[in-house]
Design an enzyme around this catalytic site. Structure first.
Site, short mmCIF file in Angstrom:
data_model
loop_
_atom_site.label_atom_id
_atom_site.label_comp_id
_atom_site.label_asym_id
_atom_site.label_seq_id
_atom_site.Cartn_x
_atom_site.Cartn_y
_atom_site.Cartn_z
N ASN A 1 -4.74 -5.85 -2.84
CA ASN A 1 -4.22 -5.25 -1.73
C ASN A 1 -3.23 -3.94 -2.20
OD1 ASN A 1 -2.71 -5.36 1.12
ND2 ASN A 1 -1.10 -5.11 -0.07
N GLU A 2 -3.32 -2.83 -1.79
CA GLU A 2 -2.65 -1.59 -2.09
C GLU A 2 -2.47 -1.10 -3.47
OE1 GLU A 2 0.91 -1.29 -0.09
OE2 GLU A 2 -0.19 -0.61 1.94
N ASN B 1 -4.28 -0.37 5.24
CA ASN B 1 -2.90 -0.62 5.71
C ASN B 1 -2.52 0.61 6.54
OD1 ASN B 1 -3.59 -3.15 4.68
ND2 ASN B 1 -1.92 -2.81 2.68
N TYR C 1 5.90 4.31 8.81
CA TYR C 1 6.27 5.21 7.58
C TYR C 1 6.14 6.74 7.76
CZ TYR C 1 6.81 0.59 5.42
OH TYR C 1 7.35 -0.79 5.14
N LYS D 1 8.81 -6.82 10.56
CA LYS D 1 7.60 -6.26 11.19
C LYS D 1 6.87 -7.45 12.04
CE LYS D 1 7.01 -2.47 8.49
NZ LYS D 1 7.41 -2.85 7.40
#
Ligand code: GCB
Length: 555
Positions: A369-370, A424, A430, A525
């Protein structure tokens, strides 16, 4: 037979980092498992939660052990690392806080037994995760058991599996049950497959595969039909060991233009990501908590769950199988690449796949992830290739996937490694302009029309204490959160090629580094608050769009 006894009660906890040789009985306090030392002060903001090494201790008499000729101690999850001692013998060190591991203790068992466990969530560069937007609660936060078996038994030490490799597929309209067993000692293996009504549909030799005609398909939420596979190790008529799996026969595939297909039919996946924590207890969720979570996810009308960012409790995967959710399962190889932790990432992936291999709900194994080359350096590219190969070696039936983060370029070399890429995407949160999410996806799809593309995360903060008459990006209001999701829903609806979408997040969760919106230490969130008490407006928006049953929401 296999006998399992839970030993969660009457443990002692010492909030001190001392070496094993210097331990005395002093300062230990009584606790029951599951337990974390970060529950209360783990979400006060500022990333100052305790990351250290602390001791657990338990006394156990021989009479408290289950029946058996051999004994194993089983930990379902100790975060993040552990050292286990049994009557003074160091059984081993385990790195990785979210998977099952076991040790054999047969030769150390006495009339009176002392178990010591050093649990460790301290900062290091050898275990994932180290850097991420969630709290790494330390402690023995899942069940501990002693397992008693006969001298001959299915191998319990094979990466924490029950002792067999089982998976069900549909190939050319027939049910294929893939089956491999790992036996320690002697004995003959036999298999019985029963349908959901308890009728035996196969009883005999453990051939691989076992082929069955006319299987009732596992069809997602609409009909999550399960079979039971009962595997026995026998000597004559005496049963030496016995293990059971629930499987579902299904086929699935992904198409770069039409998205996801279940059993040959288009099955657009629309759902949520889930973190597994709650106030005070951290990751130590009870069965009741898991049940409540799945009911809420059912209520919103999702049909897929990304179980982020680590291996969730076995019980929750059981619920996903039973309720027919399509699952993305993953390990916490997240945000930061650490060369010293390559072996750990591989080990966690092996554990995840081997422990959850039989599940009809799981269709993708999440590698990372990321983690991007520009951010994490070139080494992560070579490592992704190795991980991708490892996953394919362990499981050729499911797909590899990464969650890449939004600014990453679409021609990023990392995107070419896994079978599937998801983004994502946080335009509208953002970054400005929610509509750019659609633009970015379309550009990707145009440039790489044969790649399978999805949305691994999208979301906006919604803090219940914040109000704004004119909701706008960045204001942390639930009102803006709902507006953002309404826009995203339109973007998603217009794009058939997106294989799956996952809202970030179903529930608010603890992220101690955060300090925003008047409630520090939290990521807000979620569509539902951290204590699961309040559904936000965005929850009802999704329910209105996804759920089948009509409903009235009284404000
Ligand atoms: C992400 C991360 C997730 C964070 C989320 C956020 O992309 O994967 O772990 O919590 O963004 O809320 O910023």
């Amino acid at each position: 037979m296999r006998n399992i006894r839970n030993i969660n009660q009457n443990w002692m906890f010492l909030k001190e980092d001392v070496s094993y040789d210097l331990l005395t009985d002093k300062n230990f306090i009584e606790i029951d498992l599951p337990h974390t030392w970060n529950g209360i002060d783990g979400q006060d903001g500022g990333n100052d939660y305790i990351r250290d090494k602390f001791w657990y201790k338990k006394s156990l008499t021989r009479t408290e052990l289950p029946e058996g000729q051999k004994y194993f101690i089983e930990f379902k999850g100790v975060n993040s690392s552990s050292d286990v001692y049994f009557n003074g013998n160091h059984l081993g060190h385990h790195d990785g806080g979210y998977s099952t591991f076991r040790y054999e203790v047969t030769h150390y068992v006495d009339e009176q037994n002392e178990i010591y466990v050093l649990a460790d969530n301290a900062v290091n560069d050898r275990v994932y995760p180290q850097k991420a937007d969630f709290t790494f609660y330390g402690g023995i936060y899942r069940n501990v058991s002693i397992i008693g078996v006969q001298d001959s038994h299915f191998d319990l030490l094979h990466y924490g599996s029950k002792g067999a490799k089982v998976n069900a597929h549909v190939i050319d309209q027939k049910g294929h049950l893939e089956l491999e067993t790992y036996v320690i000692g002697k004995g003959k293996v036999s298999v019985e497959v029963k349908d959901q009504e308890g009728k035996s549909v196969y009883n005999g030799e453990p051939t691989n595969p076992i082929i069955l005609d006319n299987v009732h398909l596992w069809q997602g939420k609409e009909d999550p039909y399960l079979y039971t596979v009962d595997i026995k190790l026998k000597e004559g008529t005496k049963v030496l060991d016995s293990i059971e799996y629930q499987v579902g026969f299904r086929s699935f595939h992904f198409d770069s233009n039409d998205g996801f297909f279940l059993n040959g039919k288009k099955y657009p996946l629309r759902g949520v990501c889930r973190h597994q924590d709650r106030p005070k207890i951290g990751n130590a969720l009870t069965v009741k908590d898991h049940n409540e979570d799945i009911e809420l996810i059912k209520e919103v009308g999702a049909n897929t769950i990304r179980l982020a960012h680590y291996q969730h409790d076995d019980y929750f995967y059981d619920l996903c199988d039973k309720e027919g959710f399509i699952v993305w399962a993953e390990i916490p190889y997240i945000s930061k690449h650490m060369n010293h932790a390559n072996d750990n990432a591989k080990q966690q992936m092996r554990e995840l796949i081997i422990q959850q291999y039989h599940r009809p709900s799981i269709v993708t194994w999440g590698i990372s992830n990321e983690i991007t080359i520009s951010y994490a350096g070139k080494d992560c590219l070579a490592f992704h290739k190795k991980m991708n190969d490892l996953v394919h070696d362990l499981d050729s039936s499911r797909k590899t996937i990464i969650a890449n983060y939004m600014p990453a370029r679409i021609n990023n070399k990392l995107n070419r490694v896994p079978d599937i890429v998801s983004y994502n995407l946080y335009f509208g949160w953002y970054l400005p302009f929610t509509s750019l999410a659609g633009w970015k996806l379309d550009r990707y799809h145009k440039k790489y029309p044969n790649e399978i593309l999805g949305l691994s995360e999208y979301g906006a903060e919604g803090v219940d204490k914040v109000f704004n008459r004119f909701p706008r990006r960045g204001d942390n209001t639930e009102a803006y959160q709902a507006i953002y999701h309404e826009r995203m829903l339109d973007i998603i609806k217009a794009r058939d090629y997106i294989w799956g979408t996952h809202v970030w997040n179903m529930f608010d969760f603890a992220a101690d580094a955060r300090n925003q919106g008047g409630e520090p230490g939290m990521n807000h969130k979620g569509l539902i608050t951290f204590n699961r008490k309040r559904k936000k407006d965005a929850f009802f928006l999704y329910k209105a769009n996804w759920a089948k049953e009509p409903f009235v929401h009284l404000c």
